[in-house]
Design a protein around this motif. Structure first.
Motif, short mmCIF file in Angstrom:
data_model
loop_
_atom_site.label_atom_id
_atom_site.label_comp_id
_atom_site.label_asym_id
_atom_site.label_seq_id
_atom_site.Cartn_x
_atom_site.Cartn_y
_atom_site.Cartn_z
N ASN A 148 10.23 3.50 24.48
CA ASN A 148 10.96 3.81 23.03
C ASN A 148 12.32 4.78 23.81
N THR A 149 13.46 4.06 23.15
CA THR A 149 14.68 4.75 23.23
C THR A 149 15.61 4.25 22.15
N CYS A 150 16.82 4.92 22.43
CA CYS A 150 18.05 4.72 21.16
C CYS A 150 19.12 5.39 22.01
N GLY A 151 20.05 4.27 22.28
CA GLY A 151 21.55 4.71 22.53
C GLY A 151 22.49 5.34 21.93
N TRP A 152 22.80 6.42 22.66
CA TRP A 152 24.06 7.36 21.79
C TRP A 152 25.01 7.62 23.21
N ASP A 153 26.42 7.55 22.42
CA ASP A 153 27.39 8.09 23.12
C ASP A 153 27.62 9.45 22.60
N ALA A 154 28.05 10.29 23.34
CA ALA A 154 28.54 11.64 22.93
C ALA A 154 29.21 11.91 21.75
N GLU A 155 30.24 10.97 21.36
CA GLU A 155 31.09 11.03 20.24
C GLU A 155 30.41 10.49 19.09
N GLY A 156 29.50 9.55 19.40
CA GLY A 156 28.56 9.20 17.92
C GLY A 156 27.61 10.05 17.68
N MET A 157 26.96 10.60 18.87
CA MET A 157 26.02 11.62 18.27
C MET A 157 26.50 12.77 17.71
N ARG A 158 27.74 13.28 18.18
CA ARG A 158 28.47 14.15 17.36
C ARG A 158 28.73 13.97 15.91
N ASP A 159 29.21 12.92 15.64
CA ASP A 159 29.57 12.46 14.47
C ASP A 159 28.51 12.42 13.49
N TRP A 160 27.04 11.89 13.86
CA TRP A 160 25.91 11.49 13.18
C TRP A 160 25.48 13.03 13.02
N ILE A 161 25.29 13.90 13.91
CA ILE A 161 24.89 15.52 13.58
C ILE A 161 25.81 16.00 12.50
N LYS A 162 27.20 15.86 12.59
CA LYS A 162 27.98 16.65 11.63
C LYS A 162 28.04 15.94 10.45
N THR A 163 27.95 14.76 10.27
CA THR A 163 28.27 14.04 8.99
C THR A 163 26.77 13.61 8.15
N ASN A 164 25.69 13.63 9.06
CA ASN A 164 24.49 13.30 8.37
C ASN A 164 23.22 14.20 8.66
N LEU A 165 23.00 14.32 10.12
CA LEU A 165 21.62 15.12 10.39
C LEU A 165 21.84 16.48 9.97
N GLY A 166 22.95 17.29 10.30
CA GLY A 166 23.22 18.57 10.06
C GLY A 166 23.12 18.95 8.47
N PRO A 167 23.80 18.11 7.73
CA PRO A 167 23.90 18.36 6.36
C PRO A 167 22.55 18.02 5.72
N THR A 168 22.01 17.11 6.13
CA THR A 168 20.64 16.63 5.65
C THR A 168 19.52 17.83 5.92
N LEU A 169 19.71 18.55 7.12
CA LEU A 169 18.58 19.57 7.48
C LEU A 169 19.04 20.66 6.69
#
Length: 177
Positions: A148-169
């Protein structure tokens, strides 16, 4: 697969006062490289609403009881954090748990909600979740990894946390700082 005696010895050795008293532990969110099989909490293709999300037998029969035992034998608070190895295969570009693939952009929000469901389910089972990491070994998902794995580059992970994961949490009341 340990006998009860060996399992209890291992838990006491790591968490009890007569052991080394670990006070932090990582919980894989679904399958990991230590799992006996690749799995997620929602293997129903295109279940964007996560109607079929559910803990698996590995959680119910193994992870949660062992973590509860660790909490019981510890004389200190144990801080647990969740870490995903991979989203459900249908959320990835390669359609697989392993191999080279990333989270599809249209799955950023469903995967954020998937992680919230993990926290809610574990906390309902009496396991407090102190924190989260966004991904275990994010660069492994850019190669033909065997588990099990999923690729993330730093910019993509940052953007996901900022726009989706953080606000959802935060919307779920999980901002605890």
């Amino acid at each position: 697969k340990l006998s009860d005696e060996a399992r209890n010895f291992a838990i006491r050795s790591y968490f009890a006062p007569e052991g080394i008293e670990y006070n932090i532990g990582r919980i894989p969110i679904a399958g990991s490289d230590c799992s006996t099989r690749p799995y997620s909490y929602d293997d129903t293709e295109n279940d964007i609403e996560l109607e079929y999300w559910a803990l698996e037998p590995e959680d119910i029969n193994d992870k949660i009881p062992n973590i509860a035992s660790a909490i019981q034998v510890s004389s200190n608070e144990i801080y647990f954090f969740g870490s995903p190895w991979a989203p459900p295969a249908w959320m990835k570009t390669n359609g697989m748990f392993n191999g080279s693939g990333t989270l599809l952009p249209e799955m950023w929000q469903p995967f954020s909600e998937y992680i919230v469901k993990f926290v809610e389910a574990y906390e309902a089972a009496g396991i407090p979740i102190w924190g989260l990491t966004p991904q275990n070994e994010p660069l492994s998902g850019f190669s033909d990894w065997a588990w099990n794995t999923c690729g993330w580059d730093a910019e993509g992970m940052r953007d996901w946390i900022k726009t989706n994961l953080g606000p959802t949490l935060e919307a779920a009341g999980m901002r605890r700082i």
